[in-house]
Design a protein around this motif. Structure first.
Motif, PDB file in Angstrom:
ATOM      1  N   UNK A   4       0.836  -1.202   0.000  1.00  0.00           N
ATOM      2  CA  UNK A   4       0.000   0.000   0.000  1.00  0.00           C
ATOM      3  C   UNK A   4       0.873   1.256   0.000  1.00  0.00           C
ATOM      4  N   UNK A   5       1.870   1.266   0.866  1.00  0.00           N
ATOM      5  CA  UNK A   5       2.777   2.422   0.914  1.00  0.00           C
ATOM      6  C   UNK A   5       3.575   2.540  -0.381  1.00  0.00           C
ATOM      7  N   UNK A   6       3.926   1.415  -0.966  1.00  0.00           N
ATOM      8  CA  UNK A   6       4.646   1.428  -2.245  1.00  0.00           C
ATOM      9  C   UNK A   6       3.812   2.059  -3.350  1.00  0.00           C
ATOM     10  N   UNK A   7       2.537   1.674  -3.441  1.00  0.00           N
ATOM     11  CA  UNK A   7       1.671   2.272  -4.460  1.00  0.00           C
ATOM     12  C   UNK A   7       1.466   3.763  -4.211  1.00  0.00           C
ATOM     13  N   UNK A   8       1.302   4.148  -2.962  1.00  0.00           N
ATOM     14  CA  UNK A   8       1.142   5.573  -2.656  1.00  0.00           C
ATOM     15  C   UNK A   8       2.389   6.362  -3.027  1.00  0.00           C
ATOM     16  N   UNK A   9       3.543   5.819  -2.724  1.00  0.00           N
ATOM     17  CA  UNK A   9       4.800   6.499  -3.032  1.00  0.00           C
ATOM     18  C   UNK A   9       5.045   6.562  -4.537  1.00  0.00           C
ATOM     19  N   UNK A  10       4.824   5.442  -5.212  1.00  0.00           N
ATOM     20  CA  UNK A  10       5.098   5.370  -6.650  1.00  0.00           C
ATOM     21  C   UNK A  10       4.201   6.295  -7.458  1.00  0.00           C
ATOM     22  N   UNK A  11       2.992   6.532  -6.988  1.00  0.00           N
ATOM     23  CA  UNK A  11       2.049   7.370  -7.740  1.00  0.00           C
ATOM     24  C   UNK A  11       2.002   8.808  -7.233  1.00  0.00           C
ATOM     25  N   UNK A  12       2.851   9.122  -6.302  1.00  0.00           N
ATOM     26  CA  UNK A  12       2.866  10.471  -5.717  1.00  0.00           C
ATOM     27  C   UNK A  12       2.988  11.588  -6.753  1.00  0.00           C
ATOM     28  N   UNK A  13       3.849  11.472  -7.764  1.00  0.00           N
ATOM     29  CA  UNK A  13       3.970  12.579  -8.721  1.00  0.00           C
ATOM     30  C   UNK A  13       2.675  12.906  -9.484  1.00  0.00           C
ATOM     31  N   UNK A  14       1.753  11.956  -9.546  1.00  0.00           N
ATOM     32  CA  UNK A  14       0.501  12.188 -10.273  1.00  0.00           C
ATOM     33  C   UNK A  14      -0.713  12.157  -9.347  1.00  0.00           C
ATOM     34  N   UNK A  15      -0.497  12.375  -8.073  1.00  0.00           N
ATOM     35  CA  UNK A  15      -1.579  12.176  -7.110  1.00  0.00           C
ATOM     36  C   UNK A  15      -2.823  12.995  -7.380  1.00  0.00           C
ATOM     37  N   UNK A  16      -2.685  14.156  -7.946  1.00  0.00           N
ATOM     38  CA  UNK A  16      -3.874  14.976  -8.210  1.00  0.00           C
ATOM     39  C   UNK A  16      -4.661  14.465  -9.413  1.00  0.00           C
ATOM     40  N   UNK A  17      -4.066  13.579 -10.196  1.00  0.00           N
ATOM     41  CA  UNK A  17      -4.722  13.066 -11.407  1.00  0.00           C
ATOM     42  C   UNK A  17      -5.190  11.620 -11.267  1.00  0.00           C
ATOM     43  N   UNK A  18      -5.024  11.052 -10.070  1.00  0.00           N
ATOM     44  CA  UNK A  18      -5.391   9.650  -9.850  1.00  0.00           C
ATOM     45  C   UNK A  18      -6.340   9.580  -8.647  1.00  0.00           C
ATOM     46  N   UNK A  19      -7.635   9.663  -8.885  1.00  0.00           N
ATOM     47  CA  UNK A  19      -8.597   9.648  -7.775  1.00  0.00           C
ATOM     48  C   UNK A  19      -8.527   8.389  -6.912  1.00  0.00           C
ATOM     49  N   UNK A  20      -8.135   7.257  -7.480  1.00  0.00           N
ATOM     50  CA  UNK A  20      -8.066   6.007  -6.737  1.00  0.00           C
ATOM     51  C   UNK A  20      -7.038   6.000  -5.625  1.00  0.00           C
ATOM     52  N   UNK A  21      -6.123   6.945  -5.631  1.00  0.00           N
ATOM     53  CA  UNK A  21      -5.119   7.029  -4.564  1.00  0.00           C
ATOM     54  C   UNK A  21      -5.769   7.254  -3.204  1.00  0.00           C
TER      55      UNK A  21
END
Length: 87
Positions: free
Chosen positions: A42-59
């Motif tokens: 879970x932390x890995x997915x959150x970290x890996x997608x951090x640069x696009x967090x505003x464009x990925x509602x599933x985060x």
């Protein structure tokens, strides 16, 4: 079973490849189907997608899953998720 490090490497490589090659809705679709209690993943997915967090509602869902899992594990340090919030 693969080690945590190799699983995290795979997550980071996947997210990096998709962030630059595909629209964020593909990443979002994967996150919306993700089903795991593994806090490292879970932390890995959150970290890996951090640069696009505003464009990925599933985060947001993954963030909430991580919050719940940390409570289940008795880990109450609020800094663990610091900076990984969904925007």
């Amino acid at each position: 079973m693969r080690s945590i490090a190799s699983r995290l490497d795979a997550i980071y490589e996947w997210a990096d490849r998709l962030m630059w090659a595909d629209p964020p809705d593909k990443i979002d679709a994967v996150l919306n189907r993700l089903s795991t209690n593994d806090i490292d993943m879970l932390l890995g997915f959150l970290t890996a997608t951090l640069p696009m967090r505003s464009r990925i509602p599933g985060r947001k869902r993954i963030y909430e899953m991580a919050q719940r899992r940390l409570v289940e594990l008795g880990e109450l340090d609020p800094t663990i998720l610091s900076g990984l919030e969904a925007k």
